[in-house]
Design an enzyme around this catalytic site. Structure first.
Site, short mmCIF file in Angstrom:
data_model
loop_
_atom_site.label_atom_id
_atom_site.label_comp_id
_atom_site.label_asym_id
_atom_site.label_seq_id
_atom_site.Cartn_x
_atom_site.Cartn_y
_atom_site.Cartn_z
N SER A 138 -21.47 24.30 -19.97
CA SER A 138 -21.76 22.90 -20.29
C SER A 138 -22.70 22.36 -19.22
CB SER A 138 -20.46 22.09 -20.27
OG SER A 138 -20.73 20.70 -20.29
N TYR A 148 -12.73 20.37 -15.44
CA TYR A 148 -13.61 20.83 -16.52
C TYR A 148 -14.97 21.25 -15.96
CZ TYR A 148 -16.30 20.98 -20.83
OH TYR A 148 -17.10 21.40 -21.86
#
Length: 257
Positions: A138, A148
């Protein structure tokens, strides 16, 4: 005919990979947690594209789930030539709001599963002199975004490192770093998306098209769209945290979705 194995294959980017690769004539192994949804996806892809589609129900947050996929990847009688490590999820809360076990589950799926499945797949690919692995990360990998972002940063660095180690082997590696993409990701995490501007969204099909184009060109890092490539460049040039507040605000809207 070559075979691709896709984790998190029934929705979002994983489903877009499945549809594109089936359209290109690849047989598929679809991996996800929902058996009924896997069966429906397999039936639709077979009917539409005429390829062979195998399903494997596995939860990559568990030891049994990872082991099942490892075993399939090591099956030399049914070789997998392309591995898409796509399974993943997000948390709605910030640090200390999220239970530690949920954080550990994220580490299991985003890091341990990626490491182990890549390690299960690559030796056979190297022996055959052909293959590819796409590890879905990401743009959060380049920004401070809690667990994350930290896991996705690991995915990027791991992938780029082994791409260098395997140079010349015939095995291609890619870290895919999409920005905000219209999938079930935010809904499943309970995140609202009202703070994300319309221009910030990508489609899953666009992400997959860019990924496979760059994989064919043996580019180990893929950031789909010029606007997100510019954001990644800015994140690398600005002081640490320069874009982090914006990313956290837009990416984790804590209002009810």
């Amino acid at each position: 005919m070559t075979t691709a194995l896709i984790t998190g294959a029934t929705a979002g980017i994983g489903a877009a990979y499945a549809n594109r690769l089936a359209r290109d004539g690849r047989d598929l192994v679809l991996v996800a947690r929902d058996t009924e949804r896997l069966a429906a996806s397999a039936a639709e892809l077979t009917a539409r594209h005429g390829v062979r589609v195998e399903t494997l129900t596995a939860d990559l947050a568990t030891e049994a789930g990872i082991e099942a996929v490892e075993q399939r990847l090591r099956d030399g009688d049914r070789p997998v030539d392309l591995l898409i490590n796509n399974a993943g999820f997000g948390h709605r809360g910030t640090y200390l709001d999220v239970p530690v076990q949920d954080e550990l589950d994220m580490l299991k799926v985003h890091i341990e599963a990626v490491l182990r499945l890549t390690t299960a797949a690559v030796p056979g690919m190297r022996e055959r002199g052909f293959g590819g692995v796409v590890n879905v990360a990401s743009v959060a990998a380049f920004l401070p975004r809690g667990t994350y972002g930290a896991t996705k940063a690991w995915v990027v660095n791991f992938t780029l490192g082994i791409a260098r180690d395997l140079a010349g082997s015939g095995v291609r590696l890619q870290a895919l770093c999409p920005g905000f993409t219209r999938t079930e990701f935010h809904q499943r995490a309970g995140m609202g998306t009202s703070s994300i501007p319309g221009w910030g969204w990508l489609t899953a099909d666009r992400v997959v098209d860019d990924s496979l184009r760059d994989l064919a060109r043996n580019r180990p890092l893929c950031v789909p769209s010029k606007r997100y490539r510019a954001a990644v460049t800015a994140a690398r040039l600005l002081p640490p945290g320069g874009l982090g507040k914006i990313s956290n605000t837009a990416g984790r809207d804590y209002r009810k979705p």
